[in-house]
Scaffold this motif. Structure first.
Motif, PDB file in Angstrom:
ATOM      1  N   ALA A 156      38.674  27.056  37.472  1.00 56.12           N
ATOM      2  CA  ALA A 156      38.533  28.497  37.312  1.00 56.12           C
ATOM      3  C   ALA A 156      37.089  28.977  37.358  1.00 56.12           C
ATOM      4  O   ALA A 156      36.788  29.952  38.066  1.00 56.12           O
ATOM      5  N   PRO A 157      36.143  28.348  36.633  1.00 56.42           N
ATOM      6  CA  PRO A 157      34.769  28.859  36.702  1.00 56.42           C
ATOM      7  C   PRO A 157      34.195  28.839  38.108  1.00 56.42           C
ATOM      8  O   PRO A 157      33.573  29.811  38.555  1.00 56.42           O
ATOM      9  N   GLY A 158      34.404  27.720  38.828  1.00 55.57           N
ATOM     10  CA  GLY A 158      33.899  27.646  40.198  1.00 55.57           C
ATOM     11  C   GLY A 158      34.573  28.653  41.111  1.00 55.57           C
ATOM     12  O   GLY A 158      33.919  29.303  41.935  1.00 55.57           O
ATOM     13  N   LEU A 159      35.899  28.807  40.973  1.00 53.34           N
ATOM     14  CA  LEU A 159      36.645  29.748  41.807  1.00 53.34           C
ATOM     15  C   LEU A 159      36.217  31.183  41.536  1.00 53.34           C
ATOM     16  O   LEU A 159      35.936  31.949  42.477  1.00 53.34           O
ATOM     17  N   PHE A 160      36.141  31.563  40.263  1.00 51.38           N
ATOM     18  CA  PHE A 160      35.752  32.928  39.925  1.00 51.38           C
ATOM     19  C   PHE A 160      34.288  33.185  40.297  1.00 51.38           C
ATOM     20  O   PHE A 160      33.942  34.283  40.736  1.00 51.38           O
ATOM     21  N   GLY A 161      33.440  32.186  40.109  1.00 52.05           N
ATOM     22  CA  GLY A 161      32.048  32.352  40.514  1.00 52.05           C
ATOM     23  C   GLY A 161      31.905  32.522  42.015  1.00 52.05           C
ATOM     24  O   GLY A 161      31.112  33.353  42.491  1.00 52.05           O
TER      25      GLY A 161
ATOM     26  N   LEU B 153      31.085  36.014  46.873  1.00 54.10           N
ATOM     27  CA  LEU B 153      31.555  36.441  48.194  1.00 54.10           C
ATOM     28  C   LEU B 153      31.973  37.906  48.242  1.00 54.10           C
ATOM     29  O   LEU B 153      31.749  38.583  49.259  1.00 54.10           O
ATOM     30  N   ALA B 154      32.606  38.410  47.177  1.00 56.19           N
ATOM     31  CA  ALA B 154      33.213  39.743  47.263  1.00 56.19           C
ATOM     32  C   ALA B 154      32.780  40.707  46.176  1.00 56.19           C
ATOM     33  O   ALA B 154      33.109  41.891  46.249  1.00 56.19           O
ATOM     34  N   GLY B 155      32.095  40.261  45.145  1.00 55.89           N
ATOM     35  CA  GLY B 155      31.612  41.184  44.135  1.00 55.89           C
ATOM     36  C   GLY B 155      32.244  40.988  42.773  1.00 55.89           C
ATOM     37  O   GLY B 155      33.238  40.261  42.606  1.00 55.89           O
ATOM     38  N   ASP B 156      31.686  41.677  41.789  1.00 55.60           N
ATOM     39  CA  ASP B 156      32.097  41.500  40.400  1.00 55.60           C
ATOM     40  C   ASP B 156      33.533  41.945  40.131  1.00 55.60           C
ATOM     41  O   ASP B 156      34.185  41.436  39.212  1.00 55.60           O
TER      42      ASP B 156
ATOM     43  N   ALA C 214      40.395  41.598  38.776  1.00 52.70           N
ATOM     44  CA  ALA C 214      41.569  41.636  39.658  1.00 52.70           C
ATOM     45  C   ALA C 214      42.290  40.294  39.675  1.00 52.70           C
ATOM     46  O   ALA C 214      43.527  40.236  39.592  1.00 52.70           O
ATOM     47  N   ALA C 215      41.540  39.210  39.788  1.00 51.82           N
ATOM     48  CA  ALA C 215      42.159  37.887  39.823  1.00 51.82           C
ATOM     49  C   ALA C 215      42.820  37.554  38.488  1.00 51.82           C
ATOM     50  O   ALA C 215      43.938  37.013  38.448  1.00 51.82           O
ATOM     51  N   ALA C 216      42.149  37.891  37.382  1.00 59.52           N
ATOM     52  CA  ALA C 216      42.728  37.623  36.064  1.00 59.52           C
ATOM     53  C   ALA C 216      44.034  38.388  35.879  1.00 59.52           C
ATOM     54  O   ALA C 216      45.033  37.843  35.383  1.00 59.52           O
ATOM     55  N   LEU C 217      44.071  39.645  36.293  1.00 57.54           N
ATOM     56  CA  LEU C 217      45.284  40.459  36.167  1.00 57.54           C
ATOM     57  C   LEU C 217      46.438  39.846  36.949  1.00 57.54           C
ATOM     58  O   LEU C 217      47.557  39.704  36.425  1.00 57.54           O
ATOM     59  N   ALA C 218      46.211  39.476  38.191  1.00 56.96           N
ATOM     60  CA  ALA C 218      47.271  38.907  39.012  1.00 56.96           C
ATOM     61  C   ALA C 218      47.803  37.614  38.397  1.00 56.96           C
ATOM     62  O   ALA C 218      49.024  37.380  38.348  1.00 56.96           O
TER      63      ALA C 218
END
Length: 396
Positions: free
Chosen positions: A362-367, A372-375, A380-384
Motif C-alpha cells: 500500500a505505501p508504495g502503491l499510494f506513493g 503520477l496523478a496527484g494528491d 479516491a483509492a481509499a474510498l474505492a
C-alpha cells in the motif's frame, strides 16, 4: 474480583507493548517518509517502497510467531522484537542513501512481526474467553496510543534534535520501559498460577463447535474474511502512509501530527465501544461492514479537503479514526465466533500474514499514484477499497 485478576495486568502490559510497537512499526514510517522526502529530497515513491519492504518482510515472518513462542517463549521473543524495532528505527534515521533503507526496513520488519497484532492476541488469549472482546479492545487501544503519543513525538523530536538522535532516544526509552514488563507479565500463564480464563472460579465449558474441515484457503468463510480485511488494510495503510505529508502544507508538521493523534483518539473510542457494547450473539461481520462504511465517509472528507481545508482534514481524521482500531481487533473477534477454539490461533496467524502481505504494497502503491496523478488519488483509492471491503465481508 475482576479488577484483581492477573489477566487484566497482562492486558495493561500488552497495552504498553502495543503502544511502542505501533509507534515505531506502524505510525513511524509515515512520519519518516516526510522527514526523508522533505529533509533529504528523496523520492516519495522510493521511500514508500522501503515502507512496503518493511511490511512485506514482516508478513513473511509473522507466520513463524507460534513456533518462535513455542521454542523460545514469549518473553525472549518479545524482548528480541523490542530490540529489533529500536535498532531498525535508528537504521532508517542513519541511512546515508535510499539503498540503505533496505536493511533498516528488514530490522523494523522483524521487530514488528513479533510485537504487533498476532503477538498481542497470543499474549492475551490464554487469559480470556468470554471477555476476550473487551480484553483485546483494551490491549489494542495501546496501538492507538502509539499513534496519539508517537506521531507528534516523532514530529517534535525530529524538528528539535534531528532524525537520528530522535530515533535513538525513542528506541532507548522503549527498551528501558518494556524489558522488565515482558518478564513480569508475559512469562506466566493462567494454569501456572492456578487460575482460569476470565478470573472464573471454574474453567469455562468448551464451545460445542466442530472443527472446520480442510485447509483454511478452501473455506469460503476464511477467504471472505481475509480478503475483506486485507483490502481494508490496504486502504488504511496506504492512507496513513501518505496523510501526514498531505496535511502538513495546510496544518504544518506539528499540526499534522496532532491531527493524526485525533484520529487515534477516535480509534480508541471506536474500538472500546465495539469491545464493550457488541452483543454476544451479534453478527460480527455486520459490525465490520459498518466500520468500513464509516471509514469510507472519512475518505470522502479527505477528497473534499482539496489540499487546503483544515476543518475537512480534521473531519476526515475523526471519521477514518473511528474505524481505525477495529480493523485490528474485529478480524480476531470474528475468528473467535466462527471457528472452534483449537483453530482460532492458526486462523489469526494466517489472517495477520495475509493482511500484511497485502497492505505491504500500500505505501508504495499510494506513493506511486501521488507521484503520477496527484494528491487526490489517496482519498479516491481509499474510498474505492473501503466500499469493496464492505461488500466482500458480507460473503460467507
Amino acid at each position: 474480583m475482576a479488577d484483581r485478576f492477573f489477566g487484566w495486568r497482562v492486558v495493561a502490559a500488552a497495552f504498553a507493548l502495543a503502544s511502542f510497537a505501533w509507534g515505531i512499526g506502524f505510525y513511524g514510517p509515515g512520519v519518516w517518509l516526510h522527514a526523508l522526502a522533505e529533509g533529504r529530497g528523496w523520492s516519495v515513491g522510493l521511500v514508500s517502497g522501503a515502507i512496503t519492504v518493511h511490511f512485506l518482510a514482516s508478513a513473511a515472518l509473522v507466520t513463524r510467531l507460534p513456533r518462535l513462542h513455542a521454542r523460545f517463549g514469549p518473553v525472549a521473543v518479545t524482548r528480541a522484537g523490542i530490540l529489533l524495532a529500536a535498532a531498525g528505527a535508528l537504521g532508517w534515521a542513519l541511512a546515508p542513501a535510499p539503498w540503505a533503507l533496505l536493511p533498516a526496513a528488514l530490522l523494523t520488519a522483524a521487530g514488528w512481526a513479533v510485537t504487533s497484532g498476532a503477538a498481542i492476541n497470543a499474549l492475551i488469549s490464554p487469559w480470556f474467553e468470554a471477555r476476550r472482546p473487551a480484553a483485546l479492545a483494551m490491549a489494542f487501544n495501546g496501538a492507538s496510543m502509539g499513534g496519539i503519543l508517537f506521531v507528534p513525538l516523532w514530529a517534535a523530536m525530529i524538528a528539535w534534535l534531528g532524525f537520528a538522535p530522535a530515533a535513538g532516544l525513542i528506541g532507548l526509552l522503549g527498551i528501558l520501559a518494556l524489558w522488565p514488563l515482558a518478564r513480569r507479565y508475559f512469562g506466566t500463564s493462567p494454569a501456572a498460577m492456578g487460575l482460569h480464563p476470565d478470573g472464573a472460579a471454574a474453567p469455562p465449558a468448551p464451545r460445542a463447535q466442530p472443527p472446520r474441515p480442510g485447509a483454511l484457503w478452501s473455506q469460503p468463510a476464511f477467504r471472505s474474511l481475509s480478503a475483506a480485511f486485507a483490502i481494508g488494510m490496504v486502504a488504511q495503510m496506504g492512507l496513513l502512509s501518505q496523510v501526514f505529508s498531505l496535511m502538513a502544507p495546510a496544518l504544518g508538521p506539528r499540526g499534522a501530527g496532532w491531527a493524526l493523534s485525533l484520529a487515534t483518539i477516535c480509534a480508541v473510542l471506536g474500538r472500546t465501544a465495539v469491545g464493550w457494547l457488541l452483543p454476544p450473539g451479534a453478527d460480527r461481520r455486520v459490525a465490520g461492514v459498518l466500520n468500513f462504511l464509516v471509514q469510507a465517509a472519512g475518505s470522502v472528507a479527505l477528497l473534499a479537503a482539496g489540499g487546503d481545508s483544515a476543518w475537512l482534514y480534521l473531519a476526515a481524521c475523526v471519521l477514518f479514526g473511528l474505524g481505525l482500531g477495529n480493523l485490528l481487533s474485529l478480524p480476531m473477534l470474528i475468528a473467535q465466533a466462527e471457528w472452534p477454539p483449537a483453530q482460532v490461533g492458526a486462523v489469526v496467524a494466517a489472517l495477520t500474514a495475509v493482511n500484511q502481505a497485502f497492505y505491504a504494497f500500500a505505501p508504495g502503491l499510494f506513493g506511486l499514484m501521488r507521484d503520477l496523478a496527484g494528491d487526490w488519488t489517496v482519498g479516491a483509492a481509499a474510498l474505492a477499497l473501503q466500499l469493496l471491503a464492505a461488500a466482500v465481508l458480507l460473503r460467507r
